[in-house]
Motif scaffolding. Structure first.
Motif, mmCIF file in Angstrom:
data_model
loop_
_atom_site.group_PDB
_atom_site.id
_atom_site.type_symbol
_atom_site.label_atom_id
_atom_site.label_comp_id
_atom_site.label_asym_id
_atom_site.label_seq_id
_atom_site.Cartn_x
_atom_site.Cartn_y
_atom_site.Cartn_z
ATOM 1 N N ALA A 24 6.226 -4.063 -9.601
ATOM 2 C CA ALA A 24 5.460 -2.810 -9.626
ATOM 3 C C ALA A 24 6.379 -1.603 -9.445
ATOM 4 O O ALA A 24 6.241 -0.589 -10.133
ATOM 5 N N LYS A 25 7.333 -1.729 -8.530
ATOM 6 C CA LYS A 25 8.274 -0.630 -8.299
ATOM 7 C C LYS A 25 9.143 -0.386 -9.527
ATOM 8 O O LYS A 25 9.352 0.757 -9.946
ATOM 9 N N GLU A 26 9.613 -1.465 -10.115
ATOM 10 C CA GLU A 26 10.462 -1.364 -11.312
ATOM 11 C C GLU A 26 9.710 -0.729 -12.480
ATOM 12 O O GLU A 26 10.261 0.063 -13.238
ATOM 13 N N GLU A 27 8.409 -1.058 -12.598
ATOM 14 C CA GLU A 27 7.612 -0.596 -13.736
ATOM 15 C C GLU A 27 6.882 0.716 -13.461
ATOM 16 O O GLU A 27 6.214 1.248 -14.360
ATOM 17 N N GLY A 28 6.964 1.220 -12.245
ATOM 18 C CA GLY A 28 6.237 2.437 -11.902
ATOM 19 C C GLY A 28 4.737 2.224 -11.838
ATOM 20 O O GLY A 28 3.944 3.126 -12.133
ATOM 21 N N VAL A 29 4.347 1.022 -11.456
ATOM 22 C CA VAL A 29 2.936 0.645 -11.386
ATOM 23 C C VAL A 29 2.442 0.825 -9.955
ATOM 24 O O VAL A 29 3.144 0.498 -8.993
ATOM 25 N N ASP A 30 1.221 1.321 -9.805
ATOM 26 C CA ASP A 30 0.622 1.571 -8.493
ATOM 27 C C ASP A 30 -0.451 0.523 -8.232
ATOM 28 O O ASP A 30 -1.427 0.426 -8.981
ATOM 29 N N VAL A 31 -0.261 -0.286 -7.186
ATOM 30 C CA VAL A 31 -1.208 -1.336 -6.826
ATOM 31 C C VAL A 31 -2.056 -0.863 -5.654
ATOM 32 O O VAL A 31 -1.528 -0.494 -4.602
ATOM 33 N N ILE A 34 -6.074 -7.796 -9.569
ATOM 34 C CA ILE A 34 -5.365 -6.608 -9.078
ATOM 35 C C ILE A 34 -6.154 -5.352 -9.442
ATOM 36 O O ILE A 34 -6.550 -5.165 -10.597
ATOM 37 N N GLU A 35 -6.366 -4.500 -8.440
ATOM 38 C CA GLU A 35 -6.882 -3.157 -8.700
ATOM 39 C C GLU A 35 -5.695 -2.211 -8.741
ATOM 40 O O GLU A 35 -4.964 -2.070 -7.760
ATOM 41 N N PHE A 36 -5.483 -1.612 -9.894
ATOM 42 C CA PHE A 36 -4.340 -0.716 -10.087
ATOM 43 C C PHE A 36 -4.750 0.735 -9.842
ATOM 44 O O PHE A 36 -5.849 1.150 -10.211
ATOM 45 N N TYR A 64 0.807 -1.217 0.000
ATOM 46 C CA TYR A 64 0.000 0.000 0.000
ATOM 47 C C TYR A 64 0.844 1.272 0.000
ATOM 48 O O TYR A 64 0.327 2.361 -0.247
ATOM 49 N N ARG A 65 2.132 1.154 0.329
ATOM 50 C CA ARG A 65 2.952 2.337 0.603
ATOM 51 C C ARG A 65 2.961 3.336 -0.546
ATOM 52 O O ARG A 65 2.729 4.539 -0.355
ATOM 53 N N ALA A 66 3.209 2.853 -1.768
ATOM 54 C CA ALA A 66 3.307 3.774 -2.914
ATOM 55 C C ALA A 66 1.997 4.518 -3.132
ATOM 56 O O ALA A 66 1.974 5.734 -3.357
ATOM 57 N N ARG A 67 0.889 3.788 -3.047
ATOM 58 C CA ARG A 67 -0.426 4.401 -3.243
ATOM 59 C C ARG A 67 -0.720 5.404 -2.130
ATOM 60 O O ARG A 67 -1.225 6.510 -2.394
ATOM 61 N N ALA A 89 1.509 -0.450 -18.710
ATOM 62 C CA ALA A 89 1.232 -0.179 -20.124
ATOM 63 C C ALA A 89 0.920 -1.469 -20.876
ATOM 64 O O ALA A 89 0.090 -1.482 -21.794
ATOM 65 N N ASP A 90 1.591 -2.549 -20.497
ATOM 66 C CA ASP A 90 1.415 -3.846 -21.158
ATOM 67 C C ASP A 90 1.134 -4.884 -20.071
ATOM 68 O O ASP A 90 2.052 -5.345 -19.395
ATOM 69 N N LEU A 91 -0.145 -5.222 -19.886
ATOM 70 C CA LEU A 91 -0.537 -6.119 -18.801
ATOM 71 C C LEU A 91 0.083 -7.501 -18.958
ATOM 72 O O LEU A 91 0.489 -8.124 -17.976
ATOM 73 N N LYS A 92 0.180 -7.994 -20.182
ATOM 74 C CA LYS A 92 0.745 -9.320 -20.443
ATOM 75 C C LYS A 92 2.221 -9.357 -20.049
ATOM 76 O O LYS A 92 2.684 -10.283 -19.372
ATOM 77 N N ALA A 93 2.977 -8.341 -20.463
ATOM 78 C CA ALA A 93 4.406 -8.287 -20.131
ATOM 79 C C ALA A 93 4.593 -8.152 -18.626
ATOM 80 O O ALA A 93 5.493 -8.771 -18.039
#
Length: 499
Positions: free
Chosen positions: A386-393, A416-418, A254-257, A423-427
């Motif tokens: 998530a941290k590497e990709e800049g994704v917010d969970v 997952i609720e983002f 939760y920290r990033a969010r 940008a690419d969910l599969k990758a």
């Protein structure tokens, strides 16, 4: 600096000296706790039936007292709830903490006059440890909020009954009451959404400096504050907000969010309270883990998690624990819980002093294919990517899919609720899968052996987990979404919220 913050620094120094003695004498304090507990309960119903008068050491104790879960102890607890005295602990409990279990329905956890003060003492010492280490005490001069259950109590057989957080609200020290929000009337609102809206109104123009609560419900509070302020960050609404106190779930996912909503990084203190007892708190901003409370009326036992479901698992006390090994936590308490399996798994990250991290739930794992993936592994795999990709969970849960569409291999299905989606969910999914393979060799073998296909991630709609919890009647309070399940009860409902 105000008077309260100045005095708190003096008090913090005194408490730190006391804690240093505890840190250095953990084994002897646990031995004393063991002796005191057995002596105190010798003539209770449970004590007589389990030969407490013949117990002289820990080996004797293990021979006479089996490990119990709530259902095992329920016949005794039912007698306590009916008002019978001297069943598990001398006399009647001061309170019954009402909680809900996944298999037991409503549970009633006894809290005695001996155990209740330990909850208050531990929460206080967590804050004082922070003050002593950092020198930051200004939060004591402003307003504090504790997002918690209703303090309204009912009566059963002459015993007060309520949620733990509501019970604790009746024991907040007088010197903090003037600083504390929300009001008693607002705290008594049962409907969580109405309560959050009322808290927003009460706190919006206040000098909030410390906020405490489970992360997902604090997120909800922050989102509604921000909406009321036209999209402002929390740091702009509460410029003196500098300390967040949390517990109940791992904060890292939760920290990033949270920091994005707040608009700044702020200090956080993790605590580990349970209705059964206050187990540990973060005593340092510099060291990893939570200080195990060895002098709080709890004698701890530990079972290696991989042996938990064996017929005769290894059962040890504090002096024999190893670092970086997952253990199921067993408690014996000054409220009369004996050989009680809390259901949590922990890992020691230090033995000088004894510090732990919570790694998951003993029954929250996925092993539909023999992989035994645990909460710590999925959280670390997801958050590293998530941290590497800049994704917010925002929130997530995982379940096995053992009956995939025809022609496909089984897989782990993630929901997952983002906040900020990849940008690419599969990758992204493939990267998380690789990270999980590195964490769990059994999962790696199943992927390599073409027994499983790589995990599948479903992206969920905004507020999916809030809506799910609302649909289950579990919105707010101490309720949490399990991160892992070995069945599809949650997953099948969440399918409705897939984007």
């Amino acid at each position: 600096m105000g008077l309260k913050s100045a005095l708190s620094k003096v008090f913090a120094a005194v408490v730190n000296r006391q804690l240093n003695k505890v840190r250095k004498n953990a084994i002897s304090l646990q031995q004393k706790t063991f002796t005191d507990l057995v002596d105190a309960a010798r003539y209770t119903t449970f004590g007589k039936e389990h030969n407490f008068d013949l117990i002289n050491n820990y080996e004797d104790f293990k021979k006479n007292v089996p490990v119990h879960d709530y259902e095992d102890l329920r016949p005794y607890i039912d007698r306590v709830v009916k008002g019978e005295e001297n069943v598990l602990w001398p006399g009647k409990p001061a309170y019954l903490a009402k909680t809900s279990g996944t298999t037991s329905g409503v549970k009633y956890i006894p809290i005695s006059k001996e155990s209740m003060p330990q909850h208050i003492k531990a929460a206080r010492n967590a804050l004082l440890s922070y003050i002593h280490e950092t020198g930051k005490a200004d939060f004591a001069d402003g307003k504090m909020i504790f997002l918690q259950g209703s303090p309204t109590l009912s009566i059963k057989a002459g015993i007060s009954v309520g949620r733990l957080s509501g019970i604790v609200a009746h024991h907040i020290p007088a010197y903090l009451q003037k600083n504390r929000l929300p009001s008693y009337e607002t705290n008594c609102i049962e409907d969580w959404e109405q309560k959050v809206d009322a808290i927003v109104e009460e706190t919006f123009n206040q000098d909030m400096r410390l906020i405490s609560g489970i992360p997902p419900w604090c997120q909800m509070y922050f989102d509604r504050l921000s909406a009321k302020a036209g999209g402002k960050k929390i740091k702009d609404i509460f410029p003196n907000f500098k300390l967040y106190v949390h517990g109940g779930v791992n904060y890292e996912p939760y920290r990033a969010r949270m920091e994005e909503i707040i608009g700044a990084k702020i200090d956080a203190i993790e605590t580990y309270p349970a209705s059964e007892g206050f187990i540990a708190f973060q005593d340092s901003q510099k060291e990893k883990g939570l200080l195990l409370l060895v002098d709080s009326g709890i004698f701890y036992e530990f079972i290696p998690s991989e042996e938990y479901f064996n017929e005769n698992p290894t059962r040890i006390n504090l002096k024999d624990v190893e670092l970086d090994k997952n253990y199921a936590l067993i408690m014996n308490t000054s409220a009369g819980l004996w050989g009680y399996s809390l259901g949590d798994t922990i890992k020691f990250v230090s033995k000088d002093p004894y510090r732990i991290i919570v790694t998951g739930r003993i029954k929250h794992y996925i092993s539909a294919f023999g992989e035994h993936v645990i909460g710590e592994e999925v959280e670390q795999a997801l958050m590293s990517v998530a941290k590497e990709e800049g994704v917010d969970v925002v929130e997530f849960t995982v379940a096995p899919q053992v009956n995939p569409p025809a022609g496909q291999l089984p897989y782990h299905e993630w929901f997952i609720e983002f906040g900020t989606a990849p940008a690419d969910l599969k990758a992204f999914s493939l990267k998380v899968d690789k990270a999980l393979q590195k964490k769990n060799i059994y999962y790696f073998d199943l992927i390599e052996g073409n027994i499983l296909q790589p995990l599948v991630v479903n992206s969920l709609q905004k507020d999916a987990f809030i809506n799910y919890m609302r649909s289950q009647g579990k919105l707010g309070g101490q309720n949490k979404v399990p991160r892992l399940a070995n069945d599809r009860k949650i997953a099948d409902v969440l399918k409705e919220y897939v984007n």
